[in-house]
Design a protein around this motif. Sequence first.
Motif, PDB file in Angstrom:
ATOM      1  N   ILE A 312       0.837  -1.215   0.000  1.00  0.00           N
ATOM      2  CA  ILE A 312       0.000   0.000   0.000  1.00  0.00           C
ATOM      3  C   ILE A 312       0.868   1.259   0.000  1.00  0.00           C
ATOM      4  O   ILE A 312       1.813   1.361   0.812  1.00  0.00           O
ATOM      5  CB  ILE A 312      -0.932   0.023   1.238  1.00  0.00           C
ATOM      6  N   ARG A 313       0.571   2.214  -0.899  1.00  0.00           N
ATOM      7  CA  ARG A 313       1.138   3.571  -0.919  1.00  0.00           C
ATOM      8  C   ARG A 313       2.584   3.684  -0.450  1.00  0.00           C
ATOM      9  O   ARG A 313       2.880   4.425   0.494  1.00  0.00           O
ATOM     10  CB  ARG A 313       0.276   4.487  -0.033  1.00  0.00           C
ATOM     11  N   GLY A 314       3.466   2.940  -1.093  1.00  0.00           N
ATOM     12  CA  GLY A 314       4.891   3.064  -0.782  1.00  0.00           C
ATOM     13  C   GLY A 314       5.205   2.816   0.681  1.00  0.00           C
ATOM     14  O   GLY A 314       6.174   3.366   1.218  1.00  0.00           O
ATOM     15  N   GLY A 315       4.385   2.025   1.335  1.00  0.00           N
ATOM     16  CA  GLY A 315       4.635   1.695   2.750  1.00  0.00           C
ATOM     17  C   GLY A 315       3.854   2.592   3.706  1.00  0.00           C
ATOM     18  O   GLY A 315       3.771   2.306   4.893  1.00  0.00           O
ATOM     19  N   MET A 316       3.271   3.682   3.185  1.00  0.00           N
ATOM     20  CA  MET A 316       2.478   4.576   4.057  1.00  0.00           C
ATOM     21  C   MET A 316       1.044   4.030   4.071  1.00  0.00           C
ATOM     22  O   MET A 316       0.137   4.567   3.435  1.00  0.00           O
ATOM     23  CB  MET A 316       2.534   6.016   3.538  1.00  0.00           C
ATOM     24  N   ASP A 317       0.887   2.918   4.809  1.00  0.00           N
ATOM     25  CA  ASP A 317      -0.365   2.171   4.668  1.00  0.00           C
ATOM     26  C   ASP A 317      -1.515   2.722   5.504  1.00  0.00           C
ATOM     27  O   ASP A 317      -2.658   2.313   5.342  1.00  0.00           O
ATOM     28  CB  ASP A 317      -0.140   0.676   4.963  1.00  0.00           C
TER      29      ASP A 317
END
Length: 339
Positions: A312-317
């Motif tokens: 999700i979202r480059g790790g910014m979940d």
Amino acid sequence: MTNTSAKSTSILHDNFGRDHAYLRISLIERCNLRCSYCMPAEGVKLSPKSHLMTGDEIYNIAKTFVKHGVTKIRLTGGEPLIRKDIPVILEKLASLDVTLSITSNAVIIDKHIAVLKANNVNKINISLDSLEREKFKKITLRDQFKKVYTNILLLVKENFEVKVNVVLMKDFNDNEIINFIKLTKNLPISIRFIEFMPFDGNKWDKNKMVSYKEIMDYVHDAFNNNEIIRLTDAKNDTTKNYKIEGYQGSFGIISSVTNPFCDSCNRLRLTANGKIKNCLFSATESDLLTTLREGNSIEPVVEKAVKAKFKIRGGMDTLEKLQEPKLHNKNRSMITIGG
Ligand code: SAM
Ligand code: SF4
């Protein structure tokens, strides 16, 4: 479970079962507008020209992606149409077996109608955040509303499939949501409301963002329930699509912040300086251009980048992580990613 399908061995298959068939290529870091949500007020540090992909390099990199399953390429920027060699780039990419499309601010698109048609570029996304000249000027720092609006009408007349991207910001243009939807009464265009997203230097604040729910509240206040039709979204579509009964066009919402659509993500991004980004929000990049210039195969670099993609979202979940400037400021400004 072991997946033995051909796709699972593809270099474009990630660890979460996603296959990447869509490549967005940024052609340029510069722009003829200055949208505050995209370009920091102090500007961005531009790559030296020698660090940018040439037309041939763009073609060679794209060819490798197409060999491994990319079927769709979208050109973006900065403003892709201010690149002088855009006709040649279009011609080269049109020779590949892909659907070619472009995202533009439309300021100079009237000069490119013939070359777009000649290369089968039929799907055009245009950015327009206000239907009011003064507000347009305030957000873009350029007095080009009339030109952009006239060019949208021209594209429709010339039978292009037009989507209009509107980044919504609270107390700035959220009062225009219904006017944008009303445009679709007589115009066969799709308006796409985009939740304002955080990137380096754009002074993002959650309170400035207009959420999917808030947009739909405006819609429900303005139209009767039975007039609001939920459309079926295409596979991998990032937009939740609707239309108003009897209207020619449609509208939709891209809710990357409040409702991410990462499960079905099939996109990869190539920056103008030849870096692959496995996600719009990823802080890490892999250098394809240097590898290509050294005469080596870019395939292992692509494969490693795809396998490193977060779920999700480059790790910014979570929304909390996305809100954390220490995390989202590690990413580039949007103008150097390409949307
Ligand atoms: N210059 C072209 C244009 O404006 O359409 C292409 C590049 S622009 C970076 C691509 C898209 O990114 C535009 O639709 C723009 O509205 C969107 N965008 C830029 N910054 C954004 C942000 N902070 N949040 C949401 N969308 C953004
Ligand atoms: Fe330029 Fe597009 Fe960014 Fe606006 S959104 S500054 S038009 S690249």
